[in-house]
Design a protein around this motif. Structure first.
Motif, PDB file in Angstrom:
ATOM      1  N   ALA A   1       0.876  -1.290  -0.101  1.00  0.00           N
ATOM      2  CA  ALA A   1      -0.080  -0.053   0.054  1.00  0.00           C
ATOM      3  C   ALA A   1       0.726   1.152   0.187  1.00  0.00           C
ATOM      4  O   ALA A   1       0.714   2.122  -0.772  1.00  0.00           O
ATOM      5  CB  ALA A   1      -1.055  -0.099   1.181  1.00  0.00           C
ATOM      6  N   ARG A   2       1.656   1.252   0.816  1.00  0.00           N
ATOM      7  CA  ARG A   2       2.768   2.337   0.792  1.00  0.00           C
ATOM      8  C   ARG A   2       3.657   2.621  -0.159  1.00  0.00           C
ATOM      9  O   ARG A   2       3.679   3.692  -0.982  1.00  0.00           O
ATOM     10  CB  ARG A   2       3.700   2.105   2.107  1.00  0.00           C
ATOM     11  N   ASP A   3       3.792   1.472  -1.026  1.00  0.00           N
ATOM     12  CA  ASP A   3       4.830   1.738  -2.268  1.00  0.00           C
ATOM     13  C   ASP A   3       4.014   2.127  -3.261  1.00  0.00           C
ATOM     14  O   ASP A   3       4.358   2.844  -4.290  1.00  0.00           O
ATOM     15  CB  ASP A   3       5.298   0.381  -2.912  1.00  0.00           C
ATOM     16  N   MET A   4       2.698   1.796  -3.343  1.00  0.00           N
ATOM     17  CA  MET A   4       1.871   2.244  -4.509  1.00  0.00           C
ATOM     18  C   MET A   4       1.614   3.922  -4.103  1.00  0.00           C
ATOM     19  O   MET A   4       1.479   4.496  -5.196  1.00  0.00           O
ATOM     20  CB  MET A   4       0.288   1.545  -4.517  1.00  0.00           C
ATOM     21  N   LEU A   5       1.452   4.344  -3.065  1.00  0.00           N
ATOM     22  CA  LEU A   5       1.151   5.829  -2.712  1.00  0.00           C
ATOM     23  C   LEU A   5       2.323   6.348  -3.065  1.00  0.00           C
ATOM     24  O   LEU A   5       2.336   7.415  -3.870  1.00  0.00           O
ATOM     25  CB  LEU A   5       0.674   5.779  -1.278  1.00  0.00           C
ATOM     26  N   ARG A   6       3.592   5.988  -2.793  1.00  0.00           N
ATOM     27  CA  ARG A   6       4.671   6.606  -3.183  1.00  0.00           C
ATOM     28  C   ARG A   6       4.938   6.649  -4.722  1.00  0.00           C
ATOM     29  O   ARG A   6       5.261   7.799  -5.387  1.00  0.00           O
ATOM     30  CB  ARG A   6       5.856   5.963  -2.813  1.00  0.00           C
ATOM     31  N   ALA A   7       4.611   5.392  -5.646  1.00  0.00           N
ATOM     32  CA  ALA A   7       4.573   5.439  -7.037  1.00  0.00           C
ATOM     33  C   ALA A   7       3.736   6.568  -7.589  1.00  0.00           C
ATOM     34  O   ALA A   7       4.080   7.013  -8.539  1.00  0.00           O
ATOM     35  CB  ALA A   7       4.418   4.096  -7.421  1.00  0.00           C
TER      36      ALA A   7
ATOM     37  N   ARG B   1      -6.114   0.598  -2.771  1.00  0.00           N
ATOM     38  CA  ARG B   1      -5.951  -0.145  -3.662  1.00  0.00           C
ATOM     39  C   ARG B   1      -4.649  -1.119  -3.734  1.00  0.00           C
ATOM     40  O   ARG B   1      -4.487  -2.250  -3.945  1.00  0.00           O
ATOM     41  CB  ARG B   1      -5.983   0.652  -5.077  1.00  0.00           C
ATOM     42  N   GLY B   2      -3.516  -0.294  -3.294  1.00  0.00           N
ATOM     43  CA  GLY B   2      -2.214  -1.114  -3.095  1.00  0.00           C
ATOM     44  C   GLY B   2      -2.404  -2.077  -2.138  1.00  0.00           C
ATOM     45  O   GLY B   2      -1.743  -3.091  -2.356  1.00  0.00           O
ATOM     46  N   ALA B   3      -3.205  -1.840  -1.067  1.00  0.00           N
ATOM     47  CA  ALA B   3      -3.173  -3.000  -0.040  1.00  0.00           C
ATOM     48  C   ALA B   3      -3.971  -4.246  -0.656  1.00  0.00           C
ATOM     49  O   ALA B   3      -3.620  -5.341  -0.195  1.00  0.00           O
ATOM     50  CB  ALA B   3      -4.204  -2.393   1.109  1.00  0.00           C
ATOM     51  N   VAL B   4      -4.832  -4.028  -1.488  1.00  0.00           N
ATOM     52  CA  VAL B   4      -5.732  -5.069  -2.035  1.00  0.00           C
ATOM     53  C   VAL B   4      -5.107  -5.816  -2.898  1.00  0.00           C
ATOM     54  O   VAL B   4      -4.869  -7.231  -2.771  1.00  0.00           O
ATOM     55  CB  VAL B   4      -7.195  -4.718  -2.661  1.00  0.00           C
ATOM     56  N   ARG B   5      -4.018  -5.298  -3.740  1.00  0.00           N
ATOM     57  CA  ARG B   5      -3.231  -6.048  -4.569  1.00  0.00           C
ATOM     58  C   ARG B   5      -2.139  -6.450  -3.939  1.00  0.00           C
ATOM     59  O   ARG B   5      -1.844  -7.890  -4.434  1.00  0.00           O
ATOM     60  CB  ARG B   5      -2.643  -4.942  -5.777  1.00  0.00           C
ATOM     61  N   ALA B   6      -1.589  -6.172  -3.036  1.00  0.00           N
ATOM     62  CA  ALA B   6      -0.485  -6.899  -2.180  1.00  0.00           C
ATOM     63  C   ALA B   6      -1.044  -7.708  -0.864  1.00  0.00           C
ATOM     64  O   ALA B   6       0.070  -8.161  -0.257  1.00  0.00           O
ATOM     65  CB  ALA B   6       0.548  -5.850  -1.699  1.00  0.00           C
ATOM     66  N   ALA B   7      -2.291  -7.919  -0.665  1.00  0.00           N
ATOM     67  CA  ALA B   7      -3.003  -8.483   0.522  1.00  0.00           C
ATOM     68  C   ALA B   7      -2.361  -9.734   0.395  1.00  0.00           C
ATOM     69  O   ALA B   7      -2.463 -10.638  -0.307  1.00  0.00           O
ATOM     70  CB  ALA B   7      -4.261  -8.252   0.606  1.00  0.00           C
ATOM     71  N   ARG B   8      -1.890 -10.431   1.578  1.00  0.00           N
ATOM     72  CA  ARG B   8      -1.546 -11.835   2.051  1.00  0.00           C
ATOM     73  C   ARG B   8      -2.339 -12.013   3.269  1.00  0.00           C
ATOM     74  O   ARG B   8      -2.358 -11.332   4.151  1.00  0.00           O
ATOM     75  CB  ARG B   8       0.160 -11.737   2.028  1.00  0.00           C
ATOM     76  N   GLY B   9      -2.743 -13.252   3.081  1.00  0.00           N
ATOM     77  CA  GLY B   9      -3.584 -13.829   4.289  1.00  0.00           C
ATOM     78  C   GLY B   9      -4.785 -13.166   4.554  1.00  0.00           C
ATOM     79  O   GLY B   9      -5.099 -12.109   4.094  1.00  0.00           O
ATOM     80  N   ASN B  10      -5.416 -13.721   5.714  1.00  0.00           N
ATOM     81  CA  ASN B  10      -6.704 -13.365   6.153  1.00  0.00           C
ATOM     82  C   ASN B  10      -6.609 -12.056   6.652  1.00  0.00           C
ATOM     83  O   ASN B  10      -7.411 -11.024   6.116  1.00  0.00           O
ATOM     84  CB  ASN B  10      -7.393 -14.211   6.944  1.00  0.00           C
ATOM     85  N   SER B  11      -5.513 -11.831   7.407  1.00  0.00           N
ATOM     86  CA  SER B  11      -5.344 -10.721   8.151  1.00  0.00           C
ATOM     87  C   SER B  11      -5.296  -9.430   7.231  1.00  0.00           C
ATOM     88  O   SER B  11      -5.467  -8.389   7.346  1.00  0.00           O
ATOM     89  CB  SER B  11      -4.190 -10.661   9.033  1.00  0.00           C
ATOM     90  N   GLY B  12      -4.136  -9.722   6.032  1.00  0.00           N
ATOM     91  CA  GLY B  12      -3.959  -8.577   5.115  1.00  0.00           C
ATOM     92  C   GLY B  12      -4.972  -8.267   4.422  1.00  0.00           C
ATOM     93  O   GLY B  12      -5.192  -6.892   4.001  1.00  0.00           O
ATOM     94  N   VAL B  13      -6.005  -9.116   3.993  1.00  0.00           N
ATOM     95  CA  VAL B  13      -6.987  -8.863   3.281  1.00  0.00           C
ATOM     96  C   VAL B  13      -8.218  -7.946   4.197  1.00  0.00           C
ATOM     97  O   VAL B  13      -8.493  -7.067   3.755  1.00  0.00           O
ATOM     98  CB  VAL B  13      -7.960 -10.012   2.791  1.00  0.00           C
ATOM     99  N   ILE B  14      -8.220  -8.380   5.387  1.00  0.00           N
ATOM    100  CA  ILE B  14      -9.306  -7.555   6.157  1.00  0.00           C
ATOM    101  C   ILE B  14      -8.523  -6.206   6.378  1.00  0.00           C
ATOM    102  O   ILE B  14      -9.335  -5.033   6.349  1.00  0.00           O
ATOM    103  CB  ILE B  14      -9.195  -8.369   7.590  1.00  0.00           C
ATOM    104  N   LEU B  15      -7.368  -6.091   6.825  1.00  0.00           N
ATOM    105  CA  LEU B  15      -6.562  -4.535   6.714  1.00  0.00           C
ATOM    106  C   LEU B  15      -6.688  -3.966   5.274  1.00  0.00           C
ATOM    107  O   LEU B  15      -6.944  -2.798   5.330  1.00  0.00           O
ATOM    108  CB  LEU B  15      -5.170  -4.761   6.952  1.00  0.00           C
ATOM    109  N   SER B  16      -6.958  -4.596   4.050  1.00  0.00           N
ATOM    110  CA  SER B  16      -7.200  -3.772   2.985  1.00  0.00           C
ATOM    111  C   SER B  16      -8.392  -3.303   3.035  1.00  0.00           C
ATOM    112  O   SER B  16      -8.839  -2.040   2.545  1.00  0.00           O
ATOM    113  CB  SER B  16      -6.955  -4.480   1.862  1.00  0.00           C
ATOM    114  N   GLN B  17      -9.495  -3.827   3.595  1.00  0.00           N
ATOM    115  CA  GLN B  17     -10.757  -3.406   3.543  1.00  0.00           C
ATOM    116  C   GLN B  17     -11.093  -2.223   4.804  1.00  0.00           C
ATOM    117  O   GLN B  17     -11.904  -1.667   4.625  1.00  0.00           O
ATOM    118  CB  GLN B  17     -11.775  -4.459   3.990  1.00  0.00           C
ATOM    119  N   VAL B  18     -10.083  -2.291   5.864  1.00  0.00           N
ATOM    120  CA  VAL B  18     -10.098  -1.041   6.589  1.00  0.00           C
ATOM    121  C   VAL B  18      -9.804   0.130   5.930  1.00  0.00           C
ATOM    122  O   VAL B  18     -10.503   1.035   6.014  1.00  0.00           O
ATOM    123  CB  VAL B  18      -9.185  -1.416   7.663  1.00  0.00           C
TER     124      VAL B  18
END
Length: 551
Positions: A51-57, A73-90
């Motif tokens: 997510a951070r890298d997409m914002l920088r880019a 959008r960066g978090a969804v594309r980079a999401a790993r695991g159940n926790s990562g997917v949930i964080l992307s939705q936050v």
């Protein structure tokens, strides 16, 4: 800071990466649910880094909502695991709540954004579980919804939210048995607390984040390290991005139906099912299952899966529980919330499903794995529920556990089995005792005929009261169903059952039962069969007037 701007969002992303990088090993070390594969910290770090890298880019947008949208959008594309997917939705929920073009997010707006984040993240998860990352997020949402909190500055709202998250994290072991068994707090929840603490640091200028305990009372600082060669591949984590969802270009309802079908299909394959959108037509899909091909085919039925990623779920051998007796558990599956509360009162972990419904594989897997026990006895309260439990008992996700399904054709047999459950017995002896108690409990029912039918007892008309013993119609009391006809039919069924012996009668009353039927039955049994003990409970059943058990 009194408000969040785009620069603060960028600083927050950097702070999240630093914080989760520092905490990665600790969070990995307490990862026991849904699978003890020691990767929650790594997954969260990978997600926020993407997510951070997409914002920088893309460069720092002027509007705070745009910055949050890029992060999501960066978090969804980079999401790993159940926790990562949930964080992307936050992050997506935060972005969606911001008014288009807004350059600042003040205190009330931040509070509303956190509430929206809770709603979006919860909607992405097929089966939310208490005591997890979502529970921590729910506590944040409830706290910032208070008018006394939401009217503060952004820094004040964030500080209150982080404090609520920390307190909720401490409660997770009391909400999820697998955490209590390991003596740790929820790993995903700890990651969410870190994300909120990082926001507080950015908004207040505080240099250091507060420390939070990783253990429950009496727990270990870290789970025992297990050599890689001691782990076993028992299932797979399947993730992919899904674009081109069928119907998305023509109607939102068609796309929603496709995603609902996808969630249902994945829920029959395994657990930890999440389908999370980025707000721009892409979805991150995640499931733990034993059939990689079927998980991908479900995505093909819904749209175009790509960036497919499959990793083995490395199951560690069961840890020595933090408390004696937590190496085994008894769970039950019943119809209806009222009956579930009754069974829960007997000490079992319970899954309640609607009348006539059958639980999904994901629901049953979650019920079993959530105990944290190596030996789990399942008590299903009906033939269809028993069949569903039997199908799941051999699931690849459960290969490291000893699962025994005790066949029950009625909830009264579940209660009979729980009545003899003794944690002090040896596991096998206890299972045998429960199975024998269930099998020895004869069952009866009173139902109201919905239509005309031919039965062993003769022709039944709609509205007649049917008395069943062990699943067969034994008597027909002409309708309409009244308090008198129900009582007469109940006493006739009980008489036939007690003629074969028995000293304890259990009656579960449904919503259609006469109000005083328990008192009337007690009076009649006391007069006609004084040696018999009667216990009555309300079950909330809608498909039976009475459920009867005789032991």
């Amino acid at each position: 800071m009194s408000a969040v701007d785009a620069a603060a969002v960028a600083n927050w992303a950097d702070a999240c990466v630093r914080s989760l990088d520092a905490l990665c090993a600790d969070i990995n070390g307490i990862n026991v649910y849904p699978v003890a594969d020691s990767d929650t910290g790594s997954n969260l770090l990978h997600t926020v880094t993407g997510a951070r890298d997409m914002l920088r880019a893309e460069g720092e947008p002027a509007a705070v909502g745009s910055a949050l949208g890029v992060l999501a959008r960066g978090a969804v594309r980079a999401a790993r695991g159940n926790s990562g997917v949930i964080l992307s939705q936050v992050l997506r929920g935060l972005a969606e709540s911001v008014r288009p073009g807004a350059e600042l997010l003040d205190g009330p707006a931040l509070a509303a954004a956190l509430v929206r984040a809770d709603s979006v993240a919860t909607a992405a998860v097929a089966r939310p579980v208490e005591g997890t990352m979502l529970t921590v997020l729910h506590a944040v949402s409830a706290t910032v919804s208070d008018p006394g909190v939401s009217t503060g500055t952004a820094a004040e709202v964030a500080s209150t939210a982080a404090a609520a998250a920390g307190a909720a994290l401490d409660r997770t072991p009391a909400q999820l048995p697998v955490l209590a068994s390991a003596g740790v707090v929820d790993a995903g929840g700890r990651g969410l607390v870190a994300v909120l603490d990082a926001l507080v640091c950015v908004l207040t200028g505080r240099a250091a984040e507060p420390r939070h305990t990783l253990t429950a009372p009496g727990g270990r600082a870290r789970l025992q390290e297990t050599p890689l060669e001691s782990t076993v591949v028992h299932a797979w984590e399947v993730m992919y991005l899904l674009d081109g969802v069928h119907g998305a270009s023509t109607a939102d309802s068609a796309a929603a139906d496709g995603l609902t079908t996808l969630r249902a299909a994945l829920s029959e394959l395994g657990d930890s099912v999440t389908v999370a959108g980025d707000g721009a037509g892409s979805y991150a899909v995640h499931v733990h299952c034993g059939d990689i091909g079927a998980a991908i085919e479900a995505g093909l039925d819904a749209g175009r899966p790509h960036r497919i990623r499959v990793e083995p779920l490395l199951a560690h051998p069961p840890q020595q529980p933090a408390e004696p007796g937590r190496d085994r558990a008894v769970v039950a599956v019943v119809h209806g919330d009222e009956l579930a509360a009754l069974v829960r009162g007997e000490g079992a972990r319970v899954l309640a499903v609607g009348t006539g419904e059958v639980p999904s594989a994901e629901e049953l897997l979650g019920l079993i794995t959530g105990t944290g026990a190596a030996h789990v006895t399942v008590l299903p309260g009906g033939p269809e529920l028993t069949a569903a439990a039997d199908r799941v008992a051999g699931h690849s996700m459960l290969e490291e556990r000893d699962i025994v399904v005790v066949p029950c054709t009625s909830p009264v047999q579940v209660l009979a089995a729980l009545a003899v459950h003794d944690i002090e017995r040896r596991t096998n002896d206890d299972v045998v005792a429960m199975a024998e108690a269930a099998a020895a409990t004869r069952r009866g029912e009173l139902r109201v005929a919905a239509e005309e039918a031919i039965t062993w007892a003769g022709r039944a008309h709609a509205g007649d009261v049917l008395g069943l013993v062990d699943g067969e119609v034994q008597l027909i009391e002409p309708g309409p169903a009244t308090a008198e006809s129900v009582l007469a039919a109940a006493m006739e069924v009980l008489g036939r059952m007690l003629d074969l012996g028995g000293e304890l009668v259990t009656v579960l009353t449904g919503v259609a039962a006469p109000p005083d039927i328990d008192a009337e039955l007690a009076l009649r049994l006391r007069a006609e069969r004084p040696e018999v003990e009667l216990v009555c409970y309300s079950s909330g059943a809608t498909d039976a007037v009475l459920l009867i058990g005789v032991e």
